[in-house]
Design an enzyme around this catalytic site. Structure first.
Site, PDB file in Angstrom:
ATOM      1  N   ARG A 204     -10.811  -0.968  10.052  1.00  0.00           N
ATOM      2  CA  ARG A 204      -9.822   0.664  10.352  1.00  0.00           C
ATOM      3  C   ARG A 204      -9.959   0.062  12.592  1.00  0.00           C
ATOM      4  NH1 ARG A 204     -11.562   2.086   5.540  1.00  0.00           N
ATOM      5  NH2 ARG A 204     -10.123   3.316   4.089  1.00  0.00           N
TER       6      ARG A 204
ATOM      7  N   TYR B 163       0.916  -1.020  -0.252  1.00  0.00           N
ATOM      8  CA  TYR B 163      -0.339   0.010   0.077  1.00  0.00           C
ATOM      9  C   TYR B 163       0.838   1.582  -0.123  1.00  0.00           C
ATOM     10  CZ  TYR B 163      -4.732   2.986   0.751  1.00  0.00           C
ATOM     11  OH  TYR B 163      -4.996   3.876   1.325  1.00  0.00           O
TER      12      TYR B 163
ATOM     13  N   PRO C 196       2.963   2.872  12.180  1.00  0.00           N
ATOM     14  CA  PRO C 196       3.262   4.045  12.723  1.00  0.00           C
ATOM     15  C   PRO C 196       2.762   4.381  14.064  1.00  0.00           C
ATOM     16  CG  PRO C 196       1.789   3.602  10.702  1.00  0.00           C
ATOM     17  CD  PRO C 196       2.262   2.448  11.112  1.00  0.00           C
TER      18      PRO C 196
ATOM     19  N   VAL D 156     -11.745   3.004  13.791  1.00  0.00           N
ATOM     20  CA  VAL D 156     -12.984   3.983  14.095  1.00  0.00           C
ATOM     21  C   VAL D 156     -13.595   3.088  14.159  1.00  0.00           C
ATOM     22  CG1 VAL D 156     -14.325   5.495  13.734  1.00  0.00           C
ATOM     23  CG2 VAL D 156     -12.447   5.940  13.247  1.00  0.00           C
ATOM     24  N   SER D 157     -14.824   1.656  12.596  1.00  0.00           N
ATOM     25  CA  SER D 157     -15.267   0.691  12.969  1.00  0.00           C
ATOM     26  C   SER D 157     -14.970   0.126  13.703  1.00  0.00           C
ATOM     27  CB  SER D 157     -14.875   0.213  11.483  1.00  0.00           C
ATOM     28  OG  SER D 157     -14.186   0.096  11.309  1.00  0.00           O
TER      29      SER D 157
HETATM   30  N1  UDP Z   1      -5.755   0.235  16.042  1.00  0.00           N
HETATM   31  C1  UDP Z   1      -5.912  -0.618  17.290  1.00  0.00           C
HETATM   32  N2  UDP Z   1      -7.317  -1.922  17.272  1.00  0.00           N
HETATM   33  C2  UDP Z   1      -7.884  -1.816  16.561  1.00  0.00           C
HETATM   34  C3  UDP Z   1      -7.327  -1.548  15.087  1.00  0.00           C
HETATM   35  C4  UDP Z   1      -6.569  -0.509  14.679  1.00  0.00           C
HETATM   36  O1  UDP Z   1      -5.301  -0.290  18.734  1.00  0.00           O
HETATM   37  O2  UDP Z   1      -8.943  -2.867  16.412  1.00  0.00           O
HETATM   38  C5  UDP Z   1      -4.580   1.199  16.488  1.00  0.00           C
HETATM   39  C6  UDP Z   1      -3.820  -0.368  15.453  1.00  0.00           C
HETATM   40  O3  UDP Z   1      -3.169   0.025  16.006  1.00  0.00           O
HETATM   41  C7  UDP Z   1      -3.316   1.810  14.673  1.00  0.00           C
HETATM   42  C8  UDP Z   1      -4.466   2.916  14.312  1.00  0.00           C
HETATM   43  O4  UDP Z   1      -5.371   1.819  15.912  1.00  0.00           O
HETATM   44  O5  UDP Z   1      -2.095   2.420  15.642  1.00  0.00           O
HETATM   45  C9  UDP Z   1      -5.542   2.699  13.619  1.00  0.00           C
HETATM   46  O6  UDP Z   1      -5.799   2.104  12.618  1.00  0.00           O
HETATM   47  P1  UDP Z   1      -6.060   1.774  11.786  1.00  0.00           P
HETATM   48  O7  UDP Z   1      -6.602   0.375  11.138  1.00  0.00           O
HETATM   49  O8  UDP Z   1      -7.404   2.711  11.715  1.00  0.00           O
HETATM   50  O9  UDP Z   1      -5.267   2.844  10.299  1.00  0.00           O
HETATM   51  P2  UDP Z   1      -3.897   2.894   9.969  1.00  0.00           P
HETATM   52  O10 UDP Z   1      -3.553   4.413  10.042  1.00  0.00           O
HETATM   53  O11 UDP Z   1      -2.674   2.544  11.050  1.00  0.00           O
HETATM   54  O12 UDP Z   1      -4.132   2.897   8.645  1.00  0.00           O
END
Ligand code: UDP
Length: 311
Positions: free
Chosen positions: A184, A143, A272, A186-187
């Protein structure tokens, strides 16, 4: 005008189709329904200004349009990692196919790149002139590097053929029409909170993200589509209100009134540790200014999930 929206049945794509139709445009929605959903576009199917083309952008196509917005690519971490070579093809072959149409028709392309082009950033917040910290052989590279290659291809079409390009780097965006199983944060958190399940915080929850409500991003896309200054970007778009993921989980619990607990589990590889958009250029060049507060955005998103999730 007639706008081709690739990935038009996806989360951001379907929100954009809605806005474009509401402002009197014709919309050609192209989607292979890999992560796009027919539910997201079913309300437009009776609209004579709306057409759907089932097609995968990594395969060449010929369309007639006045403008292309390219959103086609699986975008959540689990979805883009499921078939990494396909993700790379969507980014690289896909953008060649988009750009060949734009070159033939002499029309502009607005492309949605991503904050992932900064990788795991060592500069914070991230301005557009930060070149990033990206590992070319990581499980996120399909990606990250795919989107970086797509940006290169766009800028080379612009330099070589004068094709008009507009490149946005989208930071974490959320809102209605996200998939329940998107993966993700949020969801995941909202669905878990509504179901009374533990919220799965990855790692120690100290990593940060900044979350943008989808209508603010759509405002930014429309501003850029209408901009006649010749500005190509790349330009960051998102919201610069930054949270640790642990604090964000607590906020989701408070907004949804959920009694769920936090459960800390392993951090995915190469996640990240910080991310926050520098929005100076978006504000200066386009007058972009995200308006929706996180509380309001989360409430609207929770209302949406209450309708679609079996609790
Ligand atoms: N994350 C989390 N729990 C979840 C899904 C994601 O703690 O159920 C964390 C993930 O490790 C990241 C952040 O939330 O640090 C954002 O993750 P996401 O997959 O939404 O987007 P990204 O910014 O990593 O593409």
């Amino acid at each position: 005008m007639r706008v081709l929206v690739t990935g038009g049945a996806g989360f951001i794509g379907s929100n954009l189709c809605e806005r474009l139709l509401a402002s009197g445009n014709e919309v050609l929605c192209m989607d292979n329904f890999y992560t796009g959903s027919k539910n997201n576009i079913k309300e437009f199917l009776d609209n004579p200004s709306f057409e759907v083309i089932r097609h995968d952008i990594s395969v060449p196509f010929n369309i007639e349009a006045d403008f292309i917005v390219n959103l086609a690519c699986p975008a959540s971490v689990p979805h883009y990692q499921k078939d990494p070579l396909k993700t790379m093809k969507d980014n690289v072959f896909g953008i060649f196919n988009v750009m060949e149409n734009a070159r033939r028709l002499k029309i502009p392309v607005l492309h949605t790149s991503t904050s992932e082009v900064y990788g795991s950033p060592s500069v914070h917040p991230q301005p557009e002139n930060y070149n990033g910290n990206v590992n070319p052989v990581s499980i996120r590279s399909c990606y990250d590097e795919g989107k970086r290659a797509a940006e290169t291809i766009l800028f080379d079409y612009n330099r070589q053929y004068k094709t008009e390009i507009k490149v946005i780097r989208v930071f974490n965006t959320y809102g209605p029409k996200m998939l329940e199983n998107d993966g993700r944060v949020v969801s995941n958190f909202i669905v878990q909170a509504l179901k009374g399940e533990d919220l799965t915080v990855y790692g120690n929850g100290k990593q940060t993200r900044s979350f943008c409500y989808v209508s603010d991003l759509i405002d930014g896309i429309i501003l850029f589509m209408n901009d006649k200054s010749g500005f190509n970007g790349p330009v960051n778009m998102g919201n610069n209100y930054e949270f640790t993921i642990e604090d964000f989980a607590k906020l989701v619990l408070s907004v949804t009134g959920s009694k769920s607990k936090l459960k800390f589990i392993d951090l995915p590889k190469d996640d990240p540790i910080q991310r926050n958009p520098d929005l100076t250029i978006a504000k200066k060049m386009l007058g972009y200014n995200p308006k929706v507060s996180i509380d309001e955005g989360l409430k609207k998103t929770a209302e949406y999930f209450k309708k679609i999730v079996k609790i």
